[in-house]
Design an enzyme around this catalytic site. Structure first.
Site, short mmCIF file in Angstrom:
data_model
loop_
_atom_site.label_atom_id
_atom_site.label_comp_id
_atom_site.label_asym_id
_atom_site.label_seq_id
_atom_site.Cartn_x
_atom_site.Cartn_y
_atom_site.Cartn_z
N ASN A 161 0.59 -1.20 -0.28
CA ASN A 161 -0.07 0.33 0.53
C ASN A 161 0.87 1.07 -0.31
O ASN A 161 1.24 1.71 0.93
CB ASN A 161 -0.72 -0.26 0.90
CG ASN A 161 -1.33 1.42 0.96
OD1 ASN A 161 -1.79 2.14 0.29
ND2 ASN A 161 -1.66 1.54 2.68
N LYS A 198 0.53 3.97 -0.65
CA LYS A 198 -0.68 5.31 0.04
C LYS A 198 0.03 6.45 -0.39
O LYS A 198 -0.12 6.16 -2.01
CB LYS A 198 -0.16 5.08 1.78
CG LYS A 198 0.46 4.48 2.43
CD LYS A 198 -0.01 4.94 4.04
CE LYS A 198 0.09 3.31 4.35
NZ LYS A 198 -0.51 3.06 5.90
N HIS A 202 -9.76 1.07 5.29
CA HIS A 202 -8.40 1.69 5.93
C HIS A 202 -8.69 2.07 7.01
O HIS A 202 -9.32 3.07 6.78
CB HIS A 202 -7.01 2.22 4.63
CG HIS A 202 -5.73 2.06 5.24
ND1 HIS A 202 -5.76 3.13 5.93
CD2 HIS A 202 -4.79 1.19 5.59
CE1 HIS A 202 -3.71 2.84 6.59
NE2 HIS A 202 -3.38 1.48 5.78
N GLU A 216 -7.11 5.44 7.35
CA GLU A 216 -6.42 6.59 7.55
C GLU A 216 -7.94 6.46 6.63
O GLU A 216 -8.02 8.19 7.44
CB GLU A 216 -5.14 6.13 6.93
CG GLU A 216 -4.34 6.06 7.32
CD GLU A 216 -2.53 5.93 6.33
OE1 GLU A 216 -2.80 5.70 5.83
OE2 GLU A 216 -2.37 4.84 7.28
N GLU A 260 -5.86 -4.70 10.62
CA GLU A 260 -4.20 -3.78 11.16
C GLU A 260 -4.46 -3.08 11.97
O GLU A 260 -5.44 -2.02 11.35
CB GLU A 260 -4.61 -2.55 10.05
CG GLU A 260 -4.38 -3.81 7.97
CD GLU A 260 -3.88 -3.15 7.42
OE1 GLU A 260 -2.56 -2.84 6.89
OE2 GLU A 260 -4.24 -1.17 6.64
N GLY A 318 2.57 1.96 10.84
CA GLY A 318 3.61 3.32 10.80
C GLY A 318 4.46 3.54 11.97
O GLY A 318 4.55 4.00 12.11
N SER A 378 3.07 -1.69 10.59
CA SER A 378 4.79 -2.11 10.58
C SER A 378 5.42 -3.66 10.19
O SER A 378 6.01 -4.07 11.30
CB SER A 378 5.22 -1.53 11.76
OG SER A 378 4.78 -0.13 12.36
C1 PEP Z 1 -1.16 0.22 6.25
O1 PEP Z 1 -1.04 1.78 5.90
O2 PEP Z 1 -1.69 -0.86 6.11
C2 PEP Z 1 0.26 0.18 6.53
C3 PEP Z 1 0.08 -1.68 6.74
O3 PEP Z 1 1.20 0.42 7.01
P1 PEP Z 1 2.88 0.34 7.49
O4 PEP Z 1 3.30 -0.92 7.32
O5 PEP Z 1 3.58 1.12 7.21
O6 PEP Z 1 2.78 0.17 8.95
#
Ligand code: PEP
Length: 249
Positions: free
Chosen positions: A9, A11, A94, A96, A166, A172, A212
Site C-alpha cells: 500500500n 499510500k 483502511h 486512514e 491492521e 506506521g 509495521s
Molecule cells: C498500512 O497502512 O496498510 C500499513 C500496514 O502501514 P505500515 O506497514 O507502514 O505500518
C-alpha cells in the site's frame, strides 16, 4: 487451499515517475512468486503501472474508490474507472480513510458493493485503535466492522473478499502486533467468517496482517497458521524490503 498474499500500500507516496520506476524494479525481480503479489498505488499511477505489469504475476490495486456509481462527484474516482485501468483489486476500509475521511460502515458497504459489481476484488481492512486494545475490546470492534460493511454480502460475493487485519496502533508506528496477537485475532476473524458463511468459506478466506510488517518480522508473522500474508505500507516503498517480505511468504 487459500491464497497466500503479500500486498503493498503505497499510500500518498511517489510521483508517477517514481512509482513507475519502483514497479519496473519489482517486475524484473518477481517472476515466479510463491504467493500472490499485489501493489496498491495512488489513482494516477494505476493505468501506467497496470500496463507495465501486463504479463507479470504482480497485480495492481487502487487504494480507494468512490461510494457512488458515477456523475457529479468532483474529484472522486469510481470503481468502474479503477477497473478500466487494468487494476484487479481495491483496498477499502483502511484506517486512514476511516479516520481522516470519515468513512463509516455505510459508506464502506457501498464502496464494497460497487467494487464487486465492477469486478474488483476488495482488500477489506479492519482493526482496533490503541485504546480499544487496551480496554480488551478488539474482538467486538472488528466484529462490528465486518457486520457493518461486509457481512451483508452473499456467499458468492464473499469469495472475492480478502481481509486485512491492521491494528491501528501498529500502522506506521514501528509497533508490530506480536505473532501471538496476530494469530489470535486472525483465528477469531476466521471463526466469525465460519459462523457467517460456513467453514469452507472461512478456510478459503485470505486474511492478511498489516501494521509495521517489514523484512525483519514478516517470516515470524507469516509462520502462523491463520496469517496468510501481509498488507505492507512503509516497507512496500523500497523494492529490496518488499521483495524480502515476498520471499518470507
Ligand atoms: C498500512 O497502512 O496498510 C500499513 C500496514 O502501514 P505500515 O506497514 O507502514 O505500518
Amino acid at each position: 487451499m487459500r491464497t497466500k498474499m503479500v500486498a503493498g500500500n503505497w499510500k500518498m507516496n511517489k510521483t508517477l515517475q517514481e512509482g513507475v520506476a519502483l514497479a519496473t524494479e519489482l517486475k524484473e525481480a518477481v517472476k515466479n512468486p510463491s504467493c500472490a503479489v499485489v501493489i496498491g498505488t495512488p489513482f494516477i499511477h494505476l493505468a501506467s503501472v497496470a500496463e507495465l505489469l501486463k504479463g507479470s504475476p504482480i497485480k495492481v490495486a487502487a487504494e480507494n474508490c468512490a461510494d457512488k456509481e458515477k456523475g457529479a462527484y468532483t474529484g472522486e474516482v469510481s470503481a468502474a474507472m479503477v477497473k478500466s485501468t487494468g487494476a484487479e483489486y481495491v483496498i477499502l476500509g483502511h484506517s486512514e480513510r476511516r479516520a481522516y475521511y470519515h468513512e463509516d460502515y455505510a459508506i464502506l458497504r457501498e464502496k464494497v458493493l460497487l467494487a464487486l459489481e465492477n469486478g474488483l476484488k476488495p482488500i477489506f481492512c479492519i482493526g482496533e485503535v490503541k485504546e480499544e486494545r487496551e480496554a480488551g475490546k478488539q474482538n467486538e470492534v472488528v466484529k462490528a466492522q465486518l457486520e457493518g460493511s461486509v457481512f451483508n454480502l452473499s456467499a458468492e460475493e464473499w469469495k472475492n473478499i480478502t481481509l486485512a487485519y491492521e491494528p491501528v496502533w501498529a500502522i506506521g508506528t514501528g509497533l508490530t502486533a506480536t505473532p501471538e496477537q496476530a494469530q489470535e485475532m486472525h483465528a477469531y476473524l476466521r471463526s466469525l467468517v465460519a459462523e457467517k458463511y460456513g467453514k469452507e468459506a472461512a478456510d478459503n478466506t485470505t486474511i492478511l496482517y498489516g501494521g509495521s510488517c517489514n523484512e525483519k518480522n514478516a517470516a515470524e508473522l507469516f509462520a502462523n497458521p491463520d496469517v496468510d500474508g501481509g498488507l505492507i505500507g512503509g516497507a512496500a516503498l523500497v523494492a529490496e524490503k518488499f521483495l524480502a517480505i515476498i520471499a518470507a511468504r
